[in-house]
Design an enzyme around this catalytic site. Structure first.
Site: not given
Ligand code: 5GP
Length: 347
Positions: A183, A185, A188
């Site tokens: 959750g 991301g 996300c």
């Molecule tokens: P950020 O660094 O952008 O905050 O988070 C990256 C992480 O978000 C990714 O490695 C993956 O675990 C998660 N993530 C990427 N795309 C999605 C998505 O469409 N849905 C969800 N629930 N998580 C995602």
């Protein structure tokens, strides 16, 4: 039904308290960290920051820019076999430790990996990341065991989970590194769509404690928005930190750059967003809601200045806390809770 009364924490809820230090300069800080894994003969020496296996982030171009800086890249799953063969056959031996080959839970990804290994000049894949949104299923645990049996000498990272008992379960099933985060991301929306998740800093602290007790490692995945969040993840016990949004929007994203009168931008989308589903799976399945979103981000040019900002932030944090290296950082980290409403005002 049961309620856990403890308030759990996100990166924004804390700051790291500075400590007396004998370091004279940021140059005295060594960000390279050595890891031993029971399934790898040689120790792994890297700066433990990993580009996420997302479109626009986990690209071969990103690997080319991150690896000279000793940072790692988890390739996204959408390269073709010929592209992957060319990449692995032509990557110099000493750089191969910086790549994770990513697979999901379906048989197709596993078959693609086996096929790839069979056509490579040598088996040059050292690290595998088994990446699923929900690491809590029996099916996933059995899959991790299967991959471990098939590849006894590779580093296996598996996730995502957010609780100690499941971290332990994955380590027992063969994972060297457990990926933590449901959750947090930037793209996300699981917390909104499903109401499920766990504040990321607390998940890292609690799962790190469980993993380290068993000789395992964790990777904090998602929710880092600024370099200081990487400090907080490592200070909280993360051995590795995975970044999506912070590395997106660059030349290395291998994405279309849109030009408008307001400047250049590109689309960054979650791996289970409608955009990703349409692009890679011919639409969103009827039985599921997409749990990712797309965001428009300004084009930032080459990744190198962003890398230097990230590494500079980590060096600075080590200097403030008196940690000569990243292994010392959690030992020298004391968090102080901060007033979140006040903190948000400065965003
Ligand atoms: P950020 O660094 O952008 O905050 O988070 C990256 C992480 O978000 C990714 O490695 C993956 O675990 C998660 N993530 C990427 N795309 C999605 C998505 O469409 N849905 C969800 N629930 N998580 C995602």
């Amino acid at each position: 039904m049961r309620i856990e009364e403890d308030i759990k924490l996100d990166y924004k809820d804390v700051l790291v308290i500075p400590k007396r230090s004998t370091l004279k300069s940021r140059r005295d800080v060594n960000l390279l960290r050595k890891f031993n894994f029971k399934n790898r003969e040689k120790e792994l020496e890297v700066i433990p920051v990993i580009a996420a296996n997302m479109d626009g982030v986990g690209t071969m171009s990103m690997f080319k820019s991150l690896s000279p800086n000793h940072m790692m890249t988890a390739l996204h799953k959408h390269y073709s076999l010929p592209e992957l063969k060319k990449f692995f056959d032509s990557t110099p031996e000493e750089k191969l430790k910086y790549v994770f080959y990513t697979i999901g839970l379906n048989g197709e990804d596993f078959e693609k990996l086996e096929k790839l290994i069979s056509i490579l000049k040598k088996d040059t894949i050292q690290n595998i990341s088994i990446d699923v949104a929900n690491g809590y299923t029996e099916h996933f645990i059995n899959f991790v065991k299967k991959v471990r049996e098939k590849y006894p000498k590779k580093i296996i990272m598996a996730g995502n989970v957010v609780t100690p008992e499941m971290t332990e379960q994955l380590i027992l099933s063969g994972a060297d590194i457990v990926k933590i985060g449901i959750g947090p991301g930037s793209t996300c929306i699981t917390r909104k769509i499903a109401g499920v998740g766990y504040p990321q800093l607390s998940a890292v602290i609690e799962c790190g404690d469980a993993a380290h007790g068993m000789g395992g490692r964790i990777c904090a995945d998602g929710g880092c928005q600024v370099p200081g969040d990487i400090t907080k993840a490592i200070g909280g016990g993360a051995d590795f930190v995975m970044l999506g949004g912070m590395l997106a929007g660059h030349k290395e994203s291998e994405q279309k750059i849109h030009k408008t009168k307001d400047g250049k931008f590109l689309h960054f989308y979650g791996s289970s967003s409608e955009d990703a589903m349409n692009k890679h799976h011919g639409g969103v399945g009827k039985y599921r809601a997409n749990e990712g979103k797309a965001v428009k981000i300004p084009y930032l040019g080459k990744i190198e200045p962003t890398i230097q900002k990230i590494l500079g932030g980590l060096r600075s944090a080590c200097t403030y806390t008196g940690a000569a290296n990243l292994k010392e950082l959690p030992k020298r980290t004391t968090f102080i809770k901060v007033n979140r409403q006040l903190n948000d005002l400065f965003d």
